[in-house]
Write an enzyme that holds these catalytic residues in place. Structure first.
Site, PDB file in Angstrom:
ATOM      1  N   HIS A 265     -24.260  14.173 -12.813  1.00 21.54           N
ATOM      2  CA  HIS A 265     -25.260  13.148 -13.184  1.00 21.54           C
ATOM      3  C   HIS A 265     -24.923  11.875 -12.550  1.00 21.54           C
ATOM      4  O   HIS A 265     -23.901  11.104 -13.156  1.00 21.54           O
ATOM      5  CB  HIS A 265     -24.996  13.253 -14.739  1.00 21.54           C
ATOM      6  CG  HIS A 265     -25.856  14.307 -15.366  1.00 21.54           C
ATOM      7  ND1 HIS A 265     -27.188  14.277 -15.642  1.00 21.54           N
ATOM      8  CD2 HIS A 265     -25.246  15.462 -15.682  1.00 21.54           C
ATOM      9  CE1 HIS A 265     -27.442  15.437 -16.167  1.00 21.54           C
ATOM     10  NE2 HIS A 265     -26.459  16.336 -16.238  1.00 21.54           N
TER      11      HIS A 265
ATOM     12  N   LYS B 230     -35.441  -3.308 -22.126  1.00 24.37           N
ATOM     13  CA  LYS B 230     -34.984  -4.612 -22.759  1.00 24.37           C
ATOM     14  C   LYS B 230     -34.491  -5.525 -21.721  1.00 24.37           C
ATOM     15  O   LYS B 230     -34.686  -6.783 -21.743  1.00 24.37           O
ATOM     16  CB  LYS B 230     -34.299  -4.430 -23.914  1.00 24.37           C
ATOM     17  CG  LYS B 230     -33.541  -5.760 -24.564  1.00 24.37           C
ATOM     18  CD  LYS B 230     -34.347  -6.153 -25.512  1.00 24.37           C
ATOM     19  CE  LYS B 230     -34.858  -5.521 -26.664  1.00 24.37           C
ATOM     20  NZ  LYS B 230     -35.469  -6.278 -27.801  1.00 24.37           N
TER      21      LYS B 230
END
Length: 573
Positions: A229, A429
């Protein structure tokens, strides 16, 4: 990811992998999670028309912003892949694995990334690779489960590994060009799989290997795949590997930026609103405040921000929001105290989903009443973010599992009279904060910690009553004061108190007490999609506990929440 030892949904057990390593977020990368950390929900289905239009407007010199599609096969890290792509200056959009080419084509993607997932690629009923991925011959990166799907599609073999890998590993790079250009020969990575490739498909080459994964990476032309990953923090140079795929393999241009977003959004807002008027639901938080600045830049006095006191605000919040907004904005703020209306609707309600939906509907009804007084208003503007949309997966998705309803996404009534204006529904965000800085907003607004739309309703478990709200407000004020006084506010994403519907026995002086339990929650994160519990100094926790028990009459025990997301959510409800 492949061959999960357990098939229970939402069973992820891992620390967060976002954010910087500090004393508050230090994570032991040598300890693998108990089970695979990438098991999760599949992204909700949504139309790509709006984002495609935005990308066209955000382009410079007549060229649209380059886009990459991330297909979600159920990894908890799918949203993190999307963030990492955007950090590289390329627009990434997360879509369900069964999305049609007709939807994808609107984005004119330069590349496709296949996420991890909890299934075994060879099992009956496992999510499969869409036909269009191979038919359109688009540059493709497969990650973990995505690698295994690519291998099977091209004639390779995937089987259960003799030794599963969940945690840190070291790979040796065989081919340092393209995907691994500029990357050290040996690399610490994060593995999370129970299956592995037994052989590479014809025409593919092994690009990297590890002691337990002889095919840790493979490639053929513009189709490459990784067993590990790259999106998680534990993989060193992970973002560099993704950037190499985007720019060197797929040929993407890094032309997605806050500046281009602002230009495109101003144009889109003007086109969408026309001569109409907009009510903005202001909470005083980062998202709605930056939305107010952006929309005001686009349409000026056609915007009317409305701050509704729903009776679920923190101590002193109503006064603080009004004072801060008035000082930072050159526009009139409408203040509405609807505390009695909200608390009346919530009386006797204990189910968290019911609470969120009641709050969402009541907000709309309050705004409709304000529109009748000062209208007409055609639009209701909100600071909805991309994670809100993802987590509020609805019945429109064929594969999504709803985590929880966000009151400004899934909690809105179908019969509301407004059209929605949500300029940030494709942003994370940190991107919104960057937009706020470019728009000139002060740090006291841009750096504010997140506060949920439903307010203290999701931090007061069980029925909402005014006495309990009073206890929670006082305890929460102490938590926030002590963390800020210790100079830790910038290192912690969010910090707050939760009032539990549990009493415990205590002793104060010579008397027995039987009072409520307060939980303290403090987390470290970059975007709230994943989060780790903050390692607050013991003396700070001690001061919080001592003050709460001594100063808040009705609470006699304080506990600290040390659960990461996943498996928990940040809020308790």
């Amino acid at each position: 990811m492949g061959a999960h030892p357990r098939k229970t949904p939402n069973a992820a057990r891992t620390r967060a992998t976002t954010g910087e390593d500090t004393s508050l977020t230090a994570t032991d990368a040598t300890t693998p999670p108990a089970i695979d950390p990438t098991e999760g929900q599949v992204a909700s289905s949504h139309s790509t028309t709006d984002s495609a239009h935005l990308l066209e407007d955000a382009g410079r010199g007549g060229e649209a912003v380059d886009a990459v599609v991330i297909l979600d096969f159920g990894s908890q890290y799918s949203q993190l892949i999307t963030r990492r792509v955007r950090e590289c200056g390329v627009y990434g959009e997360l879509l369900p694995h069964d999305v049609t080419w007709e939807e994808v084509a609107q984005l004119h993607p330069k590349a496709v990334i296949l996420s991890g997932g909890p299934a075994s690629a060879y099992e009956e009923g496992a999510p499969q690779l869409p036909d269009w991925v191979l038919e359109k011959d688009i540059p493709t990166l497969g990650i973990c489960y995505g690698m295994q799907l690519l291998a099977l599609a091209h004639g390779g073999n995937v089987a259960p590994a003799e030794r599963r890998e969940y945690g840190p590993a070291q790979i040796e790079i065989e081919d340092a060009s393209g995907l691994f250009d500029g990357i050290p020969e040996r690399l610490d990575v994060w593995m999370s799989h129970g299956d592995h490739l037994q052989s590479v498909p014809e025409g593919f080459e092994v690009l990297a290997r590890s002691a337990n994964s002889p095919i840790a990476a493979m490639g053929r032309g513009t189709t490459v795949a990784l067993q590990f990953h790259p999106e998680v923090q534990h993989t060193t140079h992970g973002t560099d590997i993704l950037r190499n795929f985007l720019t060197k393999v797929a040929g993407c241009h890094a032309n997605w930026s806050p500046e281009s977003f602002i230009e495109a959004s101003v144009k889109e807002i003007r086109e969408q609103v026309g001569e109409g008027r907009v009510l903005l639901a202001l909470s005083g938080g980062v998202d709605s405040s930056v939305a107010a600045a952006l929309i005001h830049k686009a349409i000026g006095n056609q915007l009317t921000p409305v701050f509704v006191n729903n009776g679920l605000l923190r101590l002193g919040e109503a006064e603080l929001v009004q004072e801060t907004f008035t000082r930072a904005f050159d526009t009139k703020l409408v203040y509405v105290d609807a505390s009695e209306q909200f608390l009346g609707k919530l009386k006797g309600v204990t189910d968290p989903e019911a609470k969120r939906k009641i709050i969402g509907e009541t907000f709309v009804r309050v705004f409709e009443a304000e529109a009748d007084k000062a209208g007409p208003f055609e639009f209701l503007a909100q600071g909805t973010l991309y994670p809100d949309v993802i987590e509020s997966a609805t019945k429109g998705s064929k594969t999504a599992v709803k985590i929880k309803t966000h009151h400004n996404v899934g909690g809105l009534p179908e019969d509301m009279q407004f059209k929605l204006l949500e300029p940030f529904r494709f942003l994370f965000k940190d991107e919104v904060r960057a937009v706020g800085r470019l728009l000139g907003l002060p740090d006291e607004i841009v750096e504010r910690q997140p506060f949920p739309g439903p307010g203290l309703a999701v931090r007061l478990l069980g029925e909402i009553t005014e006495p309990d709200l009073d206890l929670l407000r006082k305890a929460d004020a102490i938590v926030r004061y002590e963390i800020e006084a210790a100079g830790l506010a910038k290192d912690v994403w969010q910090y707050f108190a939760v009032l539990l519907p549990v009493n415990s026995t205590g002793v104060m002086g010579d008397y027995r007490t039987y009072a409520r339990v307060c939980a303290v929650r403090a987390i470290a994160s970059q975007d709230a999609m994943t989060a780790d519990w903050a390692r607050l100094p013991h003396d700070v926790l001690g001061r919080i506990s001592n003050r709460v028990v001594n100063e808040v009459n009705g609470i006699n025990r304080v506990v600290y929440d040390i659960t990461s997301k996943p498996p928990a959510t940040i809020e308790w409800e």
